[in-house]
Design an enzyme around this catalytic site. Structure first.
Site, PDB file in Angstrom:
ATOM      1  N   ASP A  13       0.876  -1.180   0.000  1.00  0.00           N
ATOM      2  CA  ASP A  13       0.000   0.000   0.000  1.00  0.00           C
ATOM      3  C   ASP A  13       0.906   1.221   0.000  1.00  0.00           C
ATOM      4  OD1 ASP A  13      -2.318   1.654   0.289  1.00  0.00           O
ATOM      5  OD2 ASP A  13      -1.967   1.772   2.440  1.00  0.00           O
ATOM      6  N   SER A  14       0.292   2.387  -0.226  1.00  0.00           N
ATOM      7  CA  SER A  14       1.057   3.635  -0.169  1.00  0.00           C
ATOM      8  C   SER A  14       1.464   3.965   1.263  1.00  0.00           C
ATOM      9  CB  SER A  14       0.202   4.772  -0.716  1.00  0.00           C
ATOM     10  OG  SER A  14      -0.946   4.919   0.102  1.00  0.00           O
ATOM     11  N   TYR A  45      -0.597   8.155  -2.953  1.00  0.00           N
ATOM     12  CA  TYR A  45      -0.632   7.747  -4.361  1.00  0.00           C
ATOM     13  C   TYR A  45      -1.770   8.475  -5.100  1.00  0.00           C
ATOM     14  CZ  TYR A  45       2.373   3.516  -3.803  1.00  0.00           C
ATOM     15  OH  TYR A  45       3.394   2.620  -3.591  1.00  0.00           O
ATOM     16  N   GLY A  46      -2.813   8.808  -4.345  1.00  0.00           N
ATOM     17  CA  GLY A  46      -4.049   9.315  -4.957  1.00  0.00           C
ATOM     18  C   GLY A  46      -3.904  10.622  -5.701  1.00  0.00           C
ATOM     19  N   CYS A  76      -4.561  -1.446  -1.725  1.00  0.00           N
ATOM     20  CA  CYS A  76      -4.725  -0.013  -1.974  1.00  0.00           C
ATOM     21  C   CYS A  76      -5.685   0.153  -3.148  1.00  0.00           C
ATOM     22  CB  CYS A  76      -3.345   0.567  -2.315  1.00  0.00           C
ATOM     23  SG  CYS A  76      -3.349   2.274  -2.853  1.00  0.00           S
ATOM     24  N   THR A  78      -6.302   2.863  -4.835  1.00  0.00           N
ATOM     25  CA  THR A  78      -5.722   3.719  -5.870  1.00  0.00           C
ATOM     26  C   THR A  78      -4.786   2.897  -6.759  1.00  0.00           C
ATOM     27  OG1 THR A  78      -5.778   5.491  -4.246  1.00  0.00           O
ATOM     28  CG2 THR A  78      -4.531   5.905  -6.248  1.00  0.00           C
ATOM     29  N   CYS A 186     -10.963   3.705   0.281  1.00  0.00           N
ATOM     30  CA  CYS A 186      -9.509   3.837   0.477  1.00  0.00           C
ATOM     31  C   CYS A 186      -9.161   2.998   1.699  1.00  0.00           C
ATOM     32  CB  CYS A 186      -9.164   5.311   0.718  1.00  0.00           C
ATOM     33  SG  CYS A 186      -7.465   5.589   1.265  1.00  0.00           S
TER      34      CYS A 186
END
Ligand code: DGL
Length: 264
Positions: A13-14, A45-46, A76, A78, A186
């Site tokens: 994930d970010s 990341y979004g 994630c 995104t 999210c």
């Protein structure tokens, strides 16, 4: 017997948000070794372009494959909505993605208005657009970008005045539209549920995709004969490329979990 079945499941994930997904998978599949990458140095990341998101997903995937992961959970929304097609086309392991749970919300809504809180990258993605066209067209999806929420979570401000102010601003817009379901699109947002409930009360159903991802992970492991066959205590390693303290704080005091700093 599959030669990789006792290898770990990889997650990325970010940042720390995908641990909300990891927790569901760990609960359903406690026998599996897991490796989690929190790419907090590159959060959020979004706000990035599709090309940048794909590059980051390639970097994370190759690191997990170098650590012999047998399956990768893209924890994630995104990353999934922008890059999973590329990943599936270019790497040999199964990928499980996470998408906003708009389908179940649209089946159950009584007001025919479903709110979705997600990143700009998810809401603008072509995968999200395709999925939103498959839901019953009597249901209106009301989208809200959660700008700034991931940054606050990553900086340890889950409970803070800044967070309350932002949530009040975003949720009041959705409440004004008479939504009865709120989709958390999210993987960071499940950590905000207590604050969200304080604002929306208990008349709004809040849903996320964590349990569905865990069930899908189990199903794909079974289909591919990849469930861990050994009955020993699994290793669970979390890597962060920034300070590990926030990651530790959301994981709690489980002595079986190891949290390490790694540059990636
Ligand atoms: N956890 C990511 C998601 O589910 C956060 C995205 C971001 O870093 O902006 O979309």
């Amino acid at each position: 017997m599959n030669s990789t079945q006792n290898n770990p499941i990889g997650f990325f994930d970010s940042g720390i948000g995908g641990t909300s997904i990891w927790k569901e998978v760990y609960q359903l599949l406690p026998n599996e070794h897991t490796i989690y990458l929190a790419d907090s140095a590159n959060a959020p990341y979004g706000e990035k372009s599709v090309e940048e998101i794909i590059e980051l997903c390639i970097k994370n995937t190759e690191l997990l494959l170098n650590k012999n992961c047998k399956l990768i959970v893209v924890a994630c929304n995104t990353a999934t909505t922008n890059a999973i097609k590329y990943l599936r086309a270019n790497y040999p392991v199964p990928f499980i993605g996470i998408e906003p749970a708009i389908k179940p919300a649209s089946l159950h809504t009584k007001t025919k208005k479903v709110g979705i809180l997600a990143t700009k990258g998810t809401l603008n993605s072509s995968l999200f657009s395709t999925t939103s066209h498959t839901i019953d067209n009597s249901v209106e999806l009301i989208e809200q970008v959660g700008e700034g929420l991931v940054e606050l979570i990553e900086s340890g401000k889950i409970v803070s005045k800044e967070m309350t102010d932002l949530l009040e601003k975003y949720l009041s817009k959705l409440l004004q539209q008479n939504i009865d379901y709120l989709v958390l699109g999210c993987s960071h947002y499940p950590y905000l549920v207590p604050q969200i409930k304080k604002i929306v009360g208990n008349k709004i159903f809040i849903i996320d995709s964590g349990q569905a991802v865990a069930k899908q992970t189990k199903k794909i492991l079974e289909i591919n004969n990849l469930l861990n066959s050994k009955n020993s205590i699994p290793t669970t390693i979390f890597y962060s490329n920034t300070n590990t303290s926030i990651l530790k704080s959301v994981l709690g005091n489980n002595p079986n979990l190891s949290v390490k700093k790694l540059d990636f």
